[in-house]
Scaffold this motif. Structure first.
Motif, PDB file in Angstrom:
ATOM      1  N   ALA A  50     -15.827  20.415 -15.698  1.00 22.91           N
ATOM      2  CA  ALA A  50     -16.182  21.276 -16.831  1.00 22.91           C
ATOM      3  C   ALA A  50     -15.865  22.735 -16.542  1.00 22.91           C
ATOM      4  N   ARG A  51     -15.791  23.086 -15.258  1.00 21.15           N
ATOM      5  CA  ARG A  51     -15.456  24.463 -14.877  1.00 21.15           C
ATOM      6  C   ARG A  51     -13.978  24.606 -14.513  1.00 21.15           C
ATOM      7  N   GLY A  52     -13.191  23.580 -14.832  1.00 19.69           N
ATOM      8  CA  GLY A  52     -11.754  23.658 -14.591  1.00 19.69           C
ATOM      9  C   GLY A  52     -11.348  23.389 -13.165  1.00 19.69           C
ATOM     10  N   ILE A  53     -12.206  22.732 -12.402  1.00 22.50           N
ATOM     11  CA  ILE A  53     -11.925  22.436 -10.991  1.00 22.50           C
ATOM     12  C   ILE A  53     -11.520  20.971 -10.873  1.00 22.50           C
ATOM     13  N   THR A  54     -10.360  20.727 -10.311  1.00 24.80           N
ATOM     14  CA  THR A  54      -9.814  19.374 -10.189  1.00 24.80           C
ATOM     15  C   THR A  54     -10.163  18.789  -8.830  1.00 24.80           C
ATOM     16  N   VAL A  55     -10.701  17.575  -8.826  1.00 19.57           N
ATOM     17  CA  VAL A  55     -10.964  16.845  -7.586  1.00 19.57           C
ATOM     18  C   VAL A  55      -9.858  15.823  -7.386  1.00 19.57           C
ATOM     19  N   LEU A  56      -9.100  15.966  -6.302  1.00 17.35           N
ATOM     20  CA  LEU A  56      -8.136  14.939  -5.909  1.00 17.35           C
ATOM     21  C   LEU A  56      -8.877  13.928  -5.039  1.00 17.35           C
ATOM     22  N   PRO A  57      -8.933  12.656  -5.461  1.00 11.87           N
ATOM     23  CA  PRO A  57      -9.869  11.706  -4.839  1.00 11.87           C
ATOM     24  C   PRO A  57      -9.424  11.166  -3.496  1.00 11.87           C
ATOM     25  N   ASP A  58     -10.422  10.791  -2.711  1.00 10.51           N
ATOM     26  CA  ASP A  58     -10.198  10.275  -1.367  1.00 10.51           C
ATOM     27  C   ASP A  58      -9.302   9.041  -1.353  1.00 10.51           C
ATOM     28  N   VAL A  59      -9.420   8.164  -2.356  1.00 12.92           N
ATOM     29  CA  VAL A  59      -8.629   6.928  -2.338  1.00 12.92           C
ATOM     30  C   VAL A  59      -7.138   7.210  -2.378  1.00 12.92           C
ATOM     31  N   VAL A  60      -6.779   8.403  -2.797  1.00  8.10           N
ATOM     32  CA  VAL A  60      -5.386   8.843  -2.769  1.00  8.10           C
ATOM     33  C   VAL A  60      -5.133   9.707  -1.537  1.00  8.10           C
ATOM     34  N   VAL A  61      -5.914  10.753  -1.406  1.00  9.09           N
ATOM     35  CA  VAL A  61      -5.631  11.844  -0.468  1.00  9.09           C
ATOM     36  C   VAL A  61      -5.618  11.392   0.989  1.00  9.09           C
ATOM     37  N   ASN A  62      -6.595  10.585   1.400  1.00 11.73           N
ATOM     38  CA  ASN A  62      -6.677  10.250   2.825  1.00 11.73           C
ATOM     39  C   ASN A  62      -6.161   8.848   3.134  1.00 11.73           C
ATOM     40  N   SER A  63      -5.363   8.300   2.225  1.00 15.68           N
ATOM     41  CA  SER A  63      -4.868   6.939   2.414  1.00 15.68           C
ATOM     42  C   SER A  63      -3.684   6.860   3.371  1.00 15.68           C
ATOM     43  N   GLY A  64      -3.130   7.996   3.762  1.00 18.03           N
ATOM     44  CA  GLY A  64      -1.931   7.991   4.587  1.00 18.03           C
ATOM     45  C   GLY A  64      -2.123   7.412   5.977  1.00 18.03           C
ATOM     46  N   THR A  65      -3.302   7.651   6.578  1.00 14.58           N
ATOM     47  CA  THR A  65      -3.531   7.138   7.932  1.00 14.58           C
ATOM     48  C   THR A  65      -3.479   5.625   7.949  1.00 14.58           C
ATOM     49  N   ASN A  66      -4.218   5.008   7.054  1.00 13.37           N
ATOM     50  CA  ASN A  66      -4.240   3.546   6.980  1.00 13.37           C
ATOM     51  C   ASN A  66      -2.835   3.000   6.723  1.00 13.37           C
ATOM     52  N   ALA A  67      -2.132   3.618   5.775  1.00 11.62           N
ATOM     53  CA  ALA A  67      -0.785   3.140   5.457  1.00 11.62           C
ATOM     54  C   ALA A  67       0.151   3.280   6.648  1.00 11.62           C
ATOM     55  N   TRP A  68       0.011   4.376   7.403  1.00 11.76           N
ATOM     56  CA  TRP A  68       0.893   4.590   8.561  1.00 11.76           C
ATOM     57  C   TRP A  68       0.756   3.480   9.599  1.00 11.76           C
ATOM     58  N   TRP A  69      -0.470   3.053   9.861  1.00 13.18           N
ATOM     59  CA  TRP A  69      -0.684   1.941  10.790  1.00 13.18           C
ATOM     60  C   TRP A  69       0.192   0.755  10.382  1.00 13.18           C
ATOM     61  N   TRP A  70       0.117   0.406   9.083  1.00 16.27           N
ATOM     62  CA  TRP A  70       0.807  -0.797   8.625  1.00 16.27           C
ATOM     63  C   TRP A  70       2.298  -0.572   8.462  1.00 16.27           C
ATOM     64  N   TRP A  71       2.729   0.596   8.026  1.00 15.10           N
ATOM     65  CA  TRP A  71       4.166   0.882   7.980  1.00 15.10           C
ATOM     66  C   TRP A  71       4.783   0.694   9.369  1.00 15.10           C
ATOM     67  N   THR A  72       4.049   1.160  10.378  1.00 16.95           N
ATOM     68  CA  THR A  72       4.558   1.069  11.750  1.00 16.95           C
ATOM     69  C   THR A  72       4.489  -0.355  12.276  1.00 16.95           C
ATOM     70  N   LEU A  73       3.349  -1.006  12.113  1.00 20.89           N
ATOM     71  CA  LEU A  73       3.183  -2.354  12.665  1.00 20.89           C
ATOM     72  C   LEU A  73       4.138  -3.345  12.014  1.00 20.89           C
ATOM     73  N   PHE A  74       4.305  -3.264  10.706  1.00 20.31           N
ATOM     74  CA  PHE A  74       5.183  -4.201  10.001  1.00 20.31           C
ATOM     75  C   PHE A  74       6.661  -3.823  10.107  1.00 20.31           C
ATOM     76  N   GLY A  75       6.963  -2.590  10.546  1.00 15.76           N
ATOM     77  CA  GLY A  75       8.337  -2.215  10.824  1.00 15.76           C
ATOM     78  C   GLY A  75       9.054  -1.461   9.728  1.00 15.76           C
ATOM     79  N   ASP A  76       8.329  -0.893   8.769  1.00 12.07           N
ATOM     80  CA  ASP A  76       8.971  -0.039   7.771  1.00 12.07           C
ATOM     81  C   ASP A  76       9.433   1.278   8.389  1.00 12.07           C
ATOM     82  N   ILE A  77       8.734   1.718   9.429  1.00  9.97           N
ATOM     83  CA  ILE A  77       9.144   2.900  10.187  1.00  9.97           C
ATOM     84  C   ILE A  77       8.993   2.608  11.673  1.00  9.97           C
ATOM     85  N   GLY A  78       9.646   3.433  12.488  1.00 10.73           N
ATOM     86  CA  GLY A  78       9.542   3.280  13.925  1.00 10.73           C
ATOM     87  C   GLY A  78       8.531   4.244  14.523  1.00 10.73           C
TER      88      GLY A  78
END
Length: 399
Positions: free
Chosen positions: A316-344
């Motif tokens: 209501a005061r014009g402040i945008t919340v970028l949610p955790d389910v988006v913002v901090n999801s990179g760590t979890n994804a990195w584990w799996w990108w690496t383990l499954f071989g999408d990245i080295g």
């Protein structure tokens, strides 16, 4: 209509026979028979908190699922979370951690892949897991790998990579948070060099986020840890502060430069900054203290830092919340990108993949929010809900 988010599949409460400490495991969903979610340790942790975090993990996994990308080797899993109601600084904490993992061993071996979260480091979790008789905290996913030995070597190699004194496993999460901030600034036409940021938390996620944002040209004007807030409107020397942290992210006050101010712990919230990054505890921003926020964006690096009743007041005061389910999801994804071989096991490859993925995800969420006239959190939930039935049909989804 059937909800895409029914009750959790597994919800357990454990009581330590030595100290009386309670611990919790919630498996929200299984996809391909496996779930993913870290283990946190903090005084006051509750079953309700862990259940909320597990639901968040289901959404994080779903948001990283791209049904049209046939090249991706990582196919998202279900969501889960563990928690222990104990101060990680308590001398008894390590013994509690070992006994909890020993009790949860059947689940870690078969359905729950886990790792560090609030209050715990990956090194500590790995050491406790070995003492508890586990092969690995992610061994439940091994049957899904094409070449288990190569995948395990790849992930182990990635954990040995350091960049300017910080481990790659610590840095990828901060890279994802920083890219979320930069995506929001770019969409709004705000120059990086003119943007100021205030962070709560200077541990794994907060410290890495501060590094990436400062190197992108933003000015870090405040950092809060357990001793209080360190502030300087002209900007803090992030690298010096990183070098002076202890294992829990507490800055040595003897390393502070002349001109730095030491303020109360909650002063980070009212900092004169464009961006606030709560990167420490859950429930940091409530319906009362949200009135202190002066920033334009609140970017949730921590899990569940903004209470549901606070978010509409911020909006209501014009402040945008970028949610955790988006913002901090990179760590979890990195584990799996690496383990499954999408990245080295390479830092620049990891950062590049993280930046591209997080930028695309933030754009999708903000586009959906604009189209639906809703908050980014509601948009993220809607996008996850869209993906879950496809995942269930294609890979098997156990409720």
């Amino acid at each position: 209509m059937t909800s895409p988010f029914p009750a959790p599949l597994i919800s357990l409460t454990w009581t330590d026979h030595v100290t009386g400490t309670e611990g919790y495991l919630v498996v929200d969903r299984l996809v391909r028979g496996v779930s993913s979610g870290g283990l946190r340790m903090r005084k006051g942790c509750s079953l309700a908190e862990v259940a909320g975090l597990a639901r968040g993990m289901t959404m994080k996994e779903a948001l990283h699922f791209d049904s049209g990308d046939t090249r991706a080797r990582y196919i998202p899993l279900g969501g889960a979370k563990g928690g222990i109601d104990c101060d990680p600084r308590d001398p008894a904490a390590y013994g509690v951690l070992v006994r909890f993992l020993r009790a949860m061993r059947p689940y870690v071996e078969s359905v729950w892949t886990t790792g560090e979260d609030l209050g715990l480091s990956q090194d500590l979790v790995d050491r406790a897991a070995a003492e508890a008789g586990l092969v690995s905290t992610v061994q439940a996913v091994y049957p899904l790998l094409d070449d288990e030995a190569a995948a395990r070597r790849r992930l182990a190699d990635a954990f040995t990579v350091t960049v300017d004194g910080l481990g790659l496993d610590e840095l990828v999460g901060g890279c994802g948070v920083a890219e979320s901030v930069l995506a929001a600034l770019d969409r709004a036409g705000v120059p990086h060099s003119g943007a100021r940021v205030s962070l709560q938390g200077f541990g794994t996620m907060g410290g890495a986020t501060a590094r990436f944002l400062s190197r992108a040209g933003l000015t870090v004007v405040a950092i809060a840890d357990v001793k209080g807030t360190i502030a300087d409107p002209s900007g803090l020397d992030v690298e010096t502060l990183l070098a002076s942290r202890d294992a829990h992210g507490t800055v040595d006050r003897g390393a502070l430069r002349k001109g730095y101010r030491e303020l109360p712990a909650d002063a980070w919230l009212a900092a004169d900054a464009e961006v606030l990054v709560p990167a420490a505890v859950s429930y940091a921003v409530d319906a009362v203290n949200q009135a202190s926020v002066r920033a334009r964006w609140v970017v949730e690096a921590a899990n569940m830092p903004v209470l549901p009743e606070a978010e509409p007041l911020l909006a209501a005061r014009g402040i945008t919340v970028l949610p955790d389910v988006v913002v901090n999801s990179g760590t979890n994804a990195w584990w799996w990108w690496t383990l499954f071989g999408d990245i080295g096991p390479d830092a620049e490859e990891a950062f590049g993949h993280t930046r591209r993925s997080m930028r695309a995800l933030v754009d999708r969420v903000l586009d959906r929010a604009a189209a639906d006239g809703c908050t980014p959190r509601a948009a993220a939930h809607a996008l996850a809900a869209d993906r879950l039935p496809v995942m269930a049909e294609r890979f098997g989804w156990y409720r």
